[in-house]
Scaffold this motif. Structure first.
Motif, PDB file in Angstrom:
ATOM      1  N   LEU A 109       0.815  -1.219   0.000  1.00  0.00           N
ATOM      2  CA  LEU A 109       0.000   0.000   0.000  1.00  0.00           C
ATOM      3  C   LEU A 109       0.848   1.269   0.000  1.00  0.00           C
ATOM      4  O   LEU A 109       0.384   2.322  -0.419  1.00  0.00           O
ATOM      5  N   LEU A 110       2.069   1.156   0.481  1.00  0.00           N
ATOM      6  CA  LEU A 110       2.943   2.326   0.561  1.00  0.00           C
ATOM      7  C   LEU A 110       3.964   2.368  -0.571  1.00  0.00           C
ATOM      8  O   LEU A 110       4.867   3.193  -0.554  1.00  0.00           O
ATOM      9  N   SER A 111       3.788   1.507  -1.569  1.00  0.00           N
ATOM     10  CA  SER A 111       4.755   1.431  -2.667  1.00  0.00           C
ATOM     11  C   SER A 111       4.751   2.699  -3.515  1.00  0.00           C
ATOM     12  O   SER A 111       3.736   3.389  -3.628  1.00  0.00           O
ATOM     13  N   ALA A 112       5.888   2.966  -4.115  1.00  0.00           N
ATOM     14  CA  ALA A 112       6.009   4.122  -5.006  1.00  0.00           C
ATOM     15  C   ALA A 112       5.135   3.944  -6.248  1.00  0.00           C
ATOM     16  O   ALA A 112       4.610   4.924  -6.784  1.00  0.00           O
ATOM     17  N   GLU A 113       4.968   2.701  -6.685  1.00  0.00           N
ATOM     18  CA  GLU A 113       4.147   2.445  -7.872  1.00  0.00           C
ATOM     19  C   GLU A 113       2.686   2.830  -7.623  1.00  0.00           C
ATOM     20  O   GLU A 113       2.030   3.384  -8.495  1.00  0.00           O
ATOM     21  N   LEU A 114       2.171   2.519  -6.442  1.00  0.00           N
ATOM     22  CA  LEU A 114       0.789   2.853  -6.121  1.00  0.00           C
ATOM     23  C   LEU A 114       0.659   4.336  -5.791  1.00  0.00           C
ATOM     24  O   LEU A 114      -0.302   4.986  -6.171  1.00  0.00           O
ATOM     25  N   ASP A 115       1.627   4.879  -5.077  1.00  0.00           N
ATOM     26  CA  ASP A 115       1.711   6.313  -4.759  1.00  0.00           C
ATOM     27  C   ASP A 115       0.435   6.872  -4.125  1.00  0.00           C
ATOM     28  O   ASP A 115      -0.110   7.881  -4.571  1.00  0.00           O
ATOM     29  N   LEU A 116      -0.030   6.213  -3.071  1.00  0.00           N
ATOM     30  CA  LEU A 116      -1.220   6.712  -2.380  1.00  0.00           C
ATOM     31  C   LEU A 116      -0.984   8.064  -1.728  1.00  0.00           C
ATOM     32  O   LEU A 116      -1.899   8.884  -1.655  1.00  0.00           O
ATOM     33  N   VAL A 117       0.234   8.311  -1.280  1.00  0.00           N
ATOM     34  CA  VAL A 117       0.534   9.616  -0.692  1.00  0.00           C
ATOM     35  C   VAL A 117       0.399  10.699  -1.757  1.00  0.00           C
ATOM     36  O   VAL A 117      -0.185  11.754  -1.519  1.00  0.00           O
ATOM     37  N   GLY A 118       0.896  10.426  -2.957  1.00  0.00           N
ATOM     38  CA  GLY A 118       0.746  11.377  -4.063  1.00  0.00           C
ATOM     39  C   GLY A 118      -0.711  11.577  -4.438  1.00  0.00           C
ATOM     40  O   GLY A 118      -1.140  12.684  -4.749  1.00  0.00           O
ATOM     41  N   LEU A 119      -1.479  10.486  -4.398  1.00  0.00           N
ATOM     42  CA  LEU A 119      -2.912  10.566  -4.683  1.00  0.00           C
ATOM     43  C   LEU A 119      -3.603  11.496  -3.690  1.00  0.00           C
ATOM     44  O   LEU A 119      -4.379  12.377  -4.079  1.00  0.00           O
ATOM     45  N   LEU A 120      -3.319  11.307  -2.414  1.00  0.00           N
ATOM     46  CA  LEU A 120      -3.937  12.171  -1.400  1.00  0.00           C
ATOM     47  C   LEU A 120      -3.508  13.623  -1.577  1.00  0.00           C
ATOM     48  O   LEU A 120      -4.322  14.532  -1.411  1.00  0.00           O
ATOM     49  N   ALA A 121      -2.253  13.833  -1.934  1.00  0.00           N
ATOM     50  CA  ALA A 121      -1.781  15.204  -2.183  1.00  0.00           C
ATOM     51  C   ALA A 121      -2.523  15.816  -3.363  1.00  0.00           C
ATOM     52  O   ALA A 121      -2.926  16.984  -3.320  1.00  0.00           O
ATOM     53  N   ASP A 122      -2.736  15.028  -4.424  1.00  0.00           N
ATOM     54  CA  ASP A 122      -3.480  15.522  -5.586  1.00  0.00           C
ATOM     55  C   ASP A 122      -4.916  15.867  -5.211  1.00  0.00           C
ATOM     56  O   ASP A 122      -5.465  16.873  -5.671  1.00  0.00           O
ATOM     57  N   ILE A 123      -5.539  15.044  -4.400  1.00  0.00           N
ATOM     58  CA  ILE A 123      -6.916  15.311  -3.968  1.00  0.00           C
ATOM     59  C   ILE A 123      -6.967  16.613  -3.177  1.00  0.00           C
ATOM     60  O   ILE A 123      -7.869  17.429  -3.356  1.00  0.00           O
ATOM     61  N   MET A 124      -5.972  16.831  -2.333  1.00  0.00           N
ATOM     62  CA  MET A 124      -5.950  18.057  -1.524  1.00  0.00           C
ATOM     63  C   MET A 124      -5.761  19.302  -2.397  1.00  0.00           C
ATOM     64  O   MET A 124      -6.222  20.374  -2.044  1.00  0.00           O
ATOM     65  N   ARG A 125      -5.099  19.156  -3.546  1.00  0.00           N
ATOM     66  CA  ARG A 125      -4.823  20.308  -4.415  1.00  0.00           C
ATOM     67  C   ARG A 125      -5.927  20.589  -5.422  1.00  0.00           C
ATOM     68  O   ARG A 125      -5.896  21.617  -6.093  1.00  0.00           O
TER      69      ARG A 125
END
Length: 176
Positions: free
Chosen positions: A45-61
């Motif tokens: 779930l924390l893999s760079a390929e999935l990039d959930l942190v980036g997804l959440l950042a995109d949602i916030m922006r």
């Protein structure tokens, strides 16, 4: 006999389900998850390929008017994400269950709702706060120098110890 300052083995024995977390998935299938969440179980779930942190950042922006609109907008930018996310969830379950149980679980053809309900229940039992896991890395880091008091003296208006409240006659007088 040795005495330990920290005895992690004793703490593991004291968890709520020391022999594992029993799950009744269906009338035909009982599963046993580990008593504690292994750290590597979150790797998919924390893999760079999935990039959930980036997804959440995109949602916030995003500038969409609704949370659903924000998620949909971000998903359109990442059309492979739903399939990648489901694969990461399956990989996590493969890490948590032994091989035989995992094969039985997949053979039972779990629905999306099954994954959601089971994952939500396991998160509660394991005590994992995904919000903290996916939180902004910089949000807890200090930005500047350590703050210092504005004055070295104390005042009578500051309570002497934590937990003590001062009397406030104005607030008690207004009760009538």
């Amino acid at each position: 006999m040795s005495s330990y300052a920290i005895d992690l083995e004793a703490q593991r024995r004291e968890v709520q389900y020391p022999n594992g977390i029993p799950v009744n998935f269906s009338k035909k299938l009982d599963l046993l998850f580990p008593a504690e969440l292994p750290a590597d179980a979150l790797d998919p779930l924390l893999s760079a390929e999935l990039d959930l942190v980036g997804l959440l950042a995109d949602i916030m922006r995003t500038d969409s008017g609704t949370a659903v609109g924000e998620v949909i907008e971000v998903l359109f930018k990442r059309p492979r994400l739903p399939k990648q996310f489901l694969a990461a969830i399956r990989e996590t379950y493969a890490l948590l269950l032994d091989e035989d149980q995992y094969e039985q679980f997949i053979a039972a053809r779990p629905s999306i709702g099954d994954y959601v309900r089971l994952s939500t229940a396991l998160i509660r039992v394991y005590g994992v706060d995904l919000g903290k896991l996916f939180g902004s890395a910089g949000s807890s880091a200090p930005d500047g120098a350590t703050s210092s008091p504005t004055s070295s003296g104390t005042t009578d208006s500051t309570p002497g110890a934590s937990g003590f409240a001062q009397d406030s006659p104005a607030s008690s007088d207004s009760a009538g």
